[in-house]
Design a protein around this motif. Structure first.
Motif, PDB file in Angstrom:
ATOM      1  N   ILE A 193      36.561  46.989  50.971  1.00  0.00           N
ATOM      2  CA  ILE A 193      35.752  45.863  51.451  1.00  0.00           C
ATOM      3  C   ILE A 193      36.612  44.813  52.137  1.00  0.00           C
ATOM      4  N   MET A 243      42.749  47.123  51.837  1.00  0.00           N
ATOM      5  CA  MET A 243      42.496  48.056  50.725  1.00  0.00           C
ATOM      6  C   MET A 243      42.824  49.490  51.131  1.00  0.00           C
ATOM      7  N   PHE A 258      40.773  40.111  39.663  1.00  0.00           N
ATOM      8  CA  PHE A 258      40.968  38.958  40.543  1.00  0.00           C
ATOM      9  C   PHE A 258      40.041  37.813  40.124  1.00  0.00           C
ATOM     10  N   ALA A 270      40.248  34.742  40.319  1.00  0.00           N
ATOM     11  CA  ALA A 270      40.106  33.612  41.249  1.00  0.00           C
ATOM     12  C   ALA A 270      38.748  33.672  41.935  1.00  0.00           C
ATOM     13  N   ASN A 271      38.187  34.875  42.017  1.00  0.00           N
ATOM     14  CA  ASN A 271      36.891  35.019  42.680  1.00  0.00           C
ATOM     15  C   ASN A 271      35.711  34.824  41.752  1.00  0.00           C
ATOM     16  N   ARG A 317      31.009  44.329  44.323  1.00  0.00           N
ATOM     17  CA  ARG A 317      31.509  43.317  43.385  1.00  0.00           C
ATOM     18  C   ARG A 317      30.390  42.546  42.688  1.00  0.00           C
ATOM     19  N   GLY A 341      38.883  31.472  45.209  1.00  0.00           N
ATOM     20  CA  GLY A 341      39.510  32.136  46.352  1.00  0.00           C
ATOM     21  C   GLY A 341      39.095  31.455  47.654  1.00  0.00           C
ATOM     22  N   ARG A 364      33.212  36.032  53.474  1.00  0.00           N
ATOM     23  CA  ARG A 364      32.647  36.197  52.135  1.00  0.00           C
ATOM     24  C   ARG A 364      31.681  35.062  51.753  1.00  0.00           C
ATOM     25  N   HIS A 391      39.446  35.797  52.341  1.00  0.00           N
ATOM     26  CA  HIS A 391      39.354  34.631  51.450  1.00  0.00           C
ATOM     27  C   HIS A 391      40.389  33.610  51.924  1.00  0.00           C
ATOM     28  N   ASP A 409      42.389  31.902  50.166  1.00  0.00           N
ATOM     29  CA  ASP A 409      43.655  31.947  49.427  1.00  0.00           C
ATOM     30  C   ASP A 409      44.646  32.974  49.989  1.00  0.00           C
ATOM     31  N   VAL A 410      44.188  33.852  50.878  1.00  0.00           N
ATOM     32  CA  VAL A 410      45.102  34.808  51.510  1.00  0.00           C
ATOM     33  C   VAL A 410      46.023  34.080  52.509  1.00  0.00           C
ATOM     34  N   SER A 461      44.894  46.406  47.074  1.00  0.00           N
ATOM     35  CA  SER A 461      43.494  45.988  47.013  1.00  0.00           C
ATOM     36  C   SER A 461      43.271  44.711  47.823  1.00  0.00           C
ATOM     37  N   CYS A 505      45.129  35.191  43.472  1.00  0.00           N
ATOM     38  CA  CYS A 505      43.796  35.734  43.173  1.00  0.00           C
ATOM     39  C   CYS A 505      43.756  36.483  41.854  1.00  0.00           C
TER      40      CYS A 505
HETATM   41  N1  ARG Z   1      39.599  43.874  46.592  1.00  0.00           N
HETATM   42  C1  ARG Z   1      39.240  42.514  46.375  1.00  0.00           C
HETATM   43  C2  ARG Z   1      38.182  42.085  47.381  1.00  0.00           C
HETATM   44  O1  ARG Z   1      38.256  42.497  48.500  1.00  0.00           O
HETATM   45  C3  ARG Z   1      40.445  41.635  46.459  1.00  0.00           C
HETATM   46  C4  ARG Z   1      40.163  40.206  46.081  1.00  0.00           C
HETATM   47  C5  ARG Z   1      41.367  39.339  46.124  1.00  0.00           C
HETATM   48  N2  ARG Z   1      41.003  38.027  45.838  1.00  0.00           N
HETATM   49  C6  ARG Z   1      41.333  36.938  46.551  1.00  0.00           C
HETATM   50  N3  ARG Z   1      40.942  35.786  46.103  1.00  0.00           N
HETATM   51  N4  ARG Z   1      41.958  37.019  47.666  1.00  0.00           N
HETATM   52  O2  ARG Z   1      37.279  41.365  47.077  1.00  0.00           O
END
Ligand code: ARG
Length: 291
Positions: A21, A25, A73, A75-76, A95, A131, A149, A178, A180-181, A268, A274
């Motif tokens: 997603i 990934m 994760f 943070a989400n 998710r 996130g 998102r 997100h 936070d990336v 991922s 996160c």
């Molecule tokens: N595989 C997760 C996603 O795509 C990774 C989430 C990482 N979380 C973040 N806050 N960056 O949702």
């Protein structure tokens, strides 16, 4: 060392990379060696826990749920401020099952006295937790993203619930799905960020509010190493193994960087920030010291 922060982590027992997603990934790479990857993820999660503990953090670890690999994760999972948690609504069906699992986990945290209040956003109002809503301890507001998102209308909901400003940070690319990336406020007021991830308006919002000498530009390489996705607690920063350049820049500014090898979680699309959620974030109005 006094406890600087209370941080939630989720055990990696049910973590895997089985869907895609976000563009980082790698389900195929995971599928080639699921056992080896799971073992590496376990080690990496332990290493992060130890690094956070050494940085003075109290780490609260909770179990995940089978079939919900991305619960690692947290943070989400929610936005937490002043003991009040506003739970996420996830964009992707993969998710969405986490919403009920985290609701139960957060109710338990409340019953243990680690949270005061647990609330949910209305259905259909996508918002992926801390996130996409990053608290700025210095400035007493959220840097709040929308785009891949979270939906734009979540910003007003977050503002109403917490009574805090949400500075709009629209994201342009799926790689920075997100905030936070690509965006990390540090305790001294600096912001480490990757400019190409943000719209022109978001960059204006940032540059109007933060003086240029506090803006630290991250590179494409920093982004790919998931080093921007860092946990910043006081002068300590815990991050996925950074490039020498970034480490030197941060050291020069008086930070102590602890690198952690988080390769299995980067498969991922995740890094240190996160994999954590601060449970003890306090606003300045409540008399907190920025940390
Ligand atoms: N595989 C997760 C996603 O795509 C990774 C989430 C990482 N979380 C973040 N806050 N960056 O949702």
């Amino acid at each position: 060392m006094k406890t600087e922060a209370r941080i939630l982590m989720v055990e990696p027992r049910y973590f895997d990379v089985s869907y895609r997603i976000n563009p980082w990934m790698q389900p195929d790479a995971w599928a080639r060696d699921p056992k080896g990857c799971a073992a590496a993820a376990n080690d990496a999660s332990q290493a992060l826990r130890r690094a956070l503990a050494r940085a003075g953090c109290e780490v609260v670890v909770r179990a995940g749920s089978p079939g919900l690999p991305d619960m690692v994760f947290p943070a989400n999972a929610a936005i937490v401020l002043d003991g009040r948690a506003l739970l996420a609504r996830f964009r992707y069906p993969q998710r969405q099952g986490e919403e009920a699992a985290f609701l139960a986990m957060f109710h338990a945290l409340r019953d243990e006295g680690l949270l005061a209040e647990v609330a949910q956003l209305p259905e259909g109002c996508f918002q992926e937790g801390a996130g996409d809503a990053i608290w700025d301890t210095r400035r007493d507001w959220f840097w709040a993203a929308y785009g891949p998102r979270s939906s734009r209308d979540s910003l007003a909901r977050v503002r109403e619930f917490f009574g805090k400003e949400t500075v709009a940070m629209e994201l342009v690319s799926d790689r920075c799905y997100h905030l936070d990336v690509c965006f990390c406020p540090l305790a001294g007021g600096e912001i480490l960020y990757f400019p190409p991830a943000l719209t022109a308006q978001a960059l204006r919002n940032l540059r109007e509010r933060v003086p240029a000498d506090l803006l630290i530009e991250a590179t494409e390489d920093d982004l790919a190493r998931f080093s921007v996705n860092a946990v910043s607690v006081g002068r300590q920063i815990v991050m996925a193994t950074p490039a020498d350049r970034l480490r030197a820049v941060l050291t020069e500014r008086g930070y102590h960087v602890t690198p952690v090898d988080l390769a299995p979680f980067m498969m991922s699309g995740g890094g240190a920030y996160c994999m954590t959620l601060r449970l003890d974030r306090a606003s300045l109005a409540d008399g907190a010291e920025p940390a």
